[in-house]
Design a protein around this motif. Structure first.
Motif, mmCIF file in Angstrom:
data_model
loop_
_atom_site.group_PDB
_atom_site.id
_atom_site.type_symbol
_atom_site.label_atom_id
_atom_site.label_comp_id
_atom_site.label_asym_id
_atom_site.label_seq_id
_atom_site.Cartn_x
_atom_site.Cartn_y
_atom_site.Cartn_z
ATOM 1 N N ILE A 64 51.104 -13.625 35.984
ATOM 2 C CA ILE A 64 50.121 -14.570 36.535
ATOM 3 C C ILE A 64 49.037 -13.807 37.287
ATOM 4 C CG2 ILE A 64 49.785 -16.396 38.269
ATOM 5 C CD1 ILE A 64 52.688 -17.354 37.448
ATOM 6 N N MET A 65 49.453 -12.833 38.073
ATOM 7 C CA MET A 65 48.498 -12.037 38.844
ATOM 8 C C MET A 65 47.536 -11.281 37.922
ATOM 9 S SD MET A 65 51.120 -10.651 41.759
ATOM 10 C CE MET A 65 49.963 -9.441 42.440
ATOM 11 N N ALA A 66 48.066 -10.679 36.859
ATOM 12 C CA ALA A 66 47.216 -9.946 35.920
ATOM 13 C C ALA A 66 46.257 -10.894 35.204
ATOM 14 C CB ALA A 66 48.072 -9.178 34.915
ATOM 15 N N PHE A 67 46.744 -12.076 34.848
ATOM 16 C CA PHE A 67 45.868 -13.093 34.254
ATOM 17 C C PHE A 67 44.723 -13.404 35.218
ATOM 18 C CE2 PHE A 67 44.393 -17.400 33.697
ATOM 19 C CZ PHE A 67 44.188 -17.487 32.329
ATOM 20 N N ASN A 68 45.054 -13.615 36.486
ATOM 21 C CA ASN A 68 44.022 -13.898 37.493
ATOM 22 C C ASN A 68 42.993 -12.782 37.557
ATOM 23 O OD1 ASN A 68 45.147 -16.350 38.195
ATOM 24 N ND2 ASN A 68 46.177 -15.572 40.021
ATOM 25 N N VAL A 69 43.460 -11.539 37.523
ATOM 26 C CA VAL A 69 42.546 -10.384 37.599
ATOM 27 C C VAL A 69 41.566 -10.403 36.436
ATOM 28 C CG1 VAL A 69 42.401 -7.863 37.377
ATOM 29 C CG2 VAL A 69 44.085 -8.889 38.928
ATOM 30 N N TRP A 70 42.089 -10.517 35.223
ATOM 31 C CA TRP A 70 41.255 -10.356 34.037
ATOM 32 C C TRP A 70 40.456 -11.599 33.656
ATOM 33 C CZ3 TRP A 70 39.769 -6.174 31.416
ATOM 34 C CH2 TRP A 70 40.409 -4.984 31.719
ATOM 35 N N PHE A 71 40.989 -12.790 33.941
ATOM 36 C CA PHE A 71 40.360 -14.001 33.421
ATOM 37 C C PHE A 71 39.741 -14.899 34.486
ATOM 38 C CE2 PHE A 71 43.476 -12.640 30.278
ATOM 39 C CZ PHE A 71 42.632 -12.456 29.193
ATOM 40 N N ILE A 72 39.963 -14.596 35.759
ATOM 41 C CA ILE A 72 39.326 -15.374 36.821
ATOM 42 C C ILE A 72 38.518 -14.450 37.741
ATOM 43 C CG2 ILE A 72 39.667 -16.939 38.776
ATOM 44 C CD1 ILE A 72 42.227 -17.943 37.328
ATOM 45 N N ILE A 73 39.180 -13.476 38.330
ATOM 46 C CA ILE A 73 38.510 -12.608 39.309
ATOM 47 C C ILE A 73 37.397 -11.785 38.666
ATOM 48 C CG2 ILE A 73 38.812 -10.694 40.931
ATOM 49 C CD1 ILE A 73 41.724 -11.769 41.354
ATOM 50 N N TRP A 74 37.718 -11.056 37.600
ATOM 51 C CA TRP A 74 36.723 -10.171 36.994
ATOM 52 C C TRP A 74 35.523 -10.940 36.434
ATOM 53 C CZ3 TRP A 74 34.076 -6.181 37.259
ATOM 54 C CH2 TRP A 74 33.427 -5.591 36.185
ATOM 55 N N PRO A 75 35.688 -12.013 35.663
ATOM 56 C CA PRO A 75 34.507 -12.752 35.203
ATOM 57 C C PRO A 75 33.667 -13.298 36.361
ATOM 58 C CG PRO A 75 36.410 -13.386 33.905
ATOM 59 C CD PRO A 75 36.920 -12.543 35.042
ATOM 60 N N ALA A 76 34.323 -13.774 37.417
ATOM 61 C CA ALA A 76 33.571 -14.281 38.575
ATOM 62 C C ALA A 76 32.846 -13.149 39.279
ATOM 63 C CB ALA A 76 34.525 -14.996 39.537
ATOM 64 N N GLN A 77 33.516 -12.018 39.458
ATOM 65 C CA GLN A 77 32.891 -10.896 40.156
ATOM 66 C C GLN A 77 31.713 -10.327 39.377
ATOM 67 O OE1 GLN A 77 33.076 -9.737 43.129
ATOM 68 N NE2 GLN A 77 34.830 -10.901 43.835
ATOM 69 N N LYS A 78 31.783 -10.351 38.055
ATOM 70 C CA LYS A 78 30.640 -9.878 37.262
ATOM 71 C C LYS A 78 29.402 -10.708 37.585
ATOM 72 C CE LYS A 78 32.544 -9.895 33.125
ATOM 73 N NZ LYS A 78 32.777 -9.683 31.678
ATOM 74 N N LYS A 79 29.564 -12.009 37.794
ATOM 75 C CA LYS A 79 28.438 -12.868 38.168
ATOM 76 C C LYS A 79 28.000 -12.575 39.592
ATOM 77 C CE LYS A 79 29.793 -16.626 35.124
ATOM 78 N NZ LYS A 79 30.384 -17.959 35.023
ATOM 79 N N ILE A 80 28.957 -12.505 40.507
ATOM 80 C CA ILE A 80 28.659 -12.296 41.925
ATOM 81 C C ILE A 80 27.919 -10.979 42.142
ATOM 82 C CG2 ILE A 80 29.715 -11.892 44.201
ATOM 83 C CD1 ILE A 80 32.030 -13.779 43.167
ATOM 84 N N LEU A 81 28.353 -9.932 41.451
ATOM 85 C CA LEU A 81 27.780 -8.594 41.640
ATOM 86 C C LEU A 81 26.534 -8.349 40.798
ATOM 87 C CD1 LEU A 81 31.106 -6.565 41.711
ATOM 88 C CD2 LEU A 81 29.687 -7.243 43.666
ATOM 89 N N GLY A 82 26.181 -9.307 39.945
ATOM 90 C CA GLY A 82 24.987 -9.144 39.128
ATOM 91 C C GLY A 82 25.197 -8.253 37.914
ATOM 92 N N ILE A 83 26.438 -8.052 37.517
ATOM 93 C CA ILE A 83 26.725 -7.249 36.333
ATOM 94 C C ILE A 83 26.337 -8.015 35.082
ATOM 95 C CG2 ILE A 83 28.608 -6.160 35.014
ATOM 96 C CD1 ILE A 83 29.941 -5.587 37.782
ATOM 97 N N VAL A 84 26.478 -9.347 35.150
ATOM 98 C CA VAL A 84 25.996 -10.225 34.079
ATOM 99 C C VAL A 84 25.003 -11.203 34.699
ATOM 100 C CG1 VAL A 84 28.116 -10.038 32.711
ATOM 101 C CG2 VAL A 84 27.874 -11.906 34.340
ATOM 102 N N GLU A 85 24.127 -11.698 33.867
ATOM 103 C CA GLU A 85 23.138 -12.670 34.331
ATOM 104 C C GLU A 85 23.834 -13.937 34.818
ATOM 105 O OE1 GLU A 85 19.585 -12.959 34.280
ATOM 106 O OE2 GLU A 85 19.545 -10.775 34.027
ATOM 107 N N ALA A 86 23.428 -14.407 35.979
ATOM 108 C CA ALA A 86 23.967 -15.659 36.514
ATOM 109 C C ALA A 86 22.957 -16.224 37.505
ATOM 110 C CB ALA A 86 25.301 -15.407 37.201
ATOM 111 N N SER A 87 22.834 -17.529 37.478
ATOM 112 C CA SER A 87 21.936 -18.200 38.423
ATOM 113 C C SER A 87 22.570 -18.173 39.818
ATOM 114 C CB SER A 87 21.704 -19.646 37.986
ATOM 115 O OG SER A 87 22.911 -20.381 38.125
ATOM 116 N N ALA A 88 21.783 -18.521 40.804
ATOM 117 C CA ALA A 88 22.303 -18.590 42.174
ATOM 118 C C ALA A 88 23.443 -19.601 42.270
ATOM 119 C CB ALA A 88 21.177 -18.949 43.147
ATOM 120 N N ASP A 89 23.312 -20.710 41.559
ATOM 121 C CA ASP A 89 24.375 -21.725 41.557
ATOM 122 C C ASP A 89 25.652 -21.195 40.898
ATOM 123 O OD1 ASP A 89 22.780 -23.554 42.869
ATOM 124 O OD2 ASP A 89 22.206 -24.646 41.041
#
Length: 193
Positions: A133-158
């Motif tokens: 479960i923890m590894a799933f969270n890392v790869w499929f929730i945390i990492w995709p969200a962090q890519k947006k937060i850190l500007g690694i992928v394009e994402a709007s402010a919202d």
């Protein structure tokens, strides 16, 4: 000496050299034994797990709580340089911890039994499911969200604003699960439940 210890690659090569000396110096008679791969993968599992949980705790106990009180001019150093590197090692440590753990369970002959909570391996099975479960969270929730937060992928402010609580909840869930997961992992052999 300062030059050697100032070079992380040299230190890692030095650590591997000492490991090889110990392995071949003390264990050369058992390197071909069928039990040795299991022990080697246990070692790699613990090594990767230390990296994964260490970075999880760094993120939750140091980086995330410190960010709100940091001066705004310093935040780009964390989000632009430190966090992406931390998250690289974090997600790959998670992947290799799970992979080596599954290999250990297979080599030990209890992979299916643990994952299906058979008697004698229930505790390790609970720990394994928590780790999955923890590894799933890392790869499929945390990492995709962090890519947006850190500007690694394009994402709007919202999109960035929506990603932040998702990443935090998944990360804190992993912190919560890490406490009983580690207990399950280290006590299975002693308790045999």
């Amino acid at each position: 000496m300062a030059k050697f210890f100032g070079n992380l690659n040299a230190v890692l090569v030095g650590g591997l050299a000492v490991l090889i000396v110990i392995m071949f110096g003390l264990h050369s008679a058992v390197l071909g034994e069928s039990i040795y791969p299991n022990q080697l993968f246990r070692y790699l599992h613990v090594l990767c797990g230390i990296m994964w949980i260490g970075l999880l705790y760094y993120l939750n106990f140091v980086q995330v709580p410190t960010m709100p009180s940091m001066p705004d001019e310093l935040k780009p150093a964390i989000s632009g340089h430190i966090a992406p590197r931390v998250l690289f090692w974090f997600r790959w440590a998670a992947a290799f911890t799970v992979l080596t753990g599954l290999i250990v369970a297979h080599l030990s002959g209890y992979l299916v039994e643990a994952l299906t909570f058979q008697p004698g391996v229930v505790l390790i099975g609970i720990g394994m499911w928590m780790a999955l479960i923890m590894a799933f969270n890392v790869w499929f929730i945390i990492w995709p969200a962090q890519k947006k937060i850190l500007g690694i992928v394009e994402a709007s402010a919202d999109e960035k604003a929506a990603a932040a609580p998702r990443a935090l909840i998944a990360s804190r869930t992993n912190t919560l699960l890490s406490i009983p997961m580690l207990y399950c992992m280290v006590t299975q052999n002693a308790l045999g439940v």
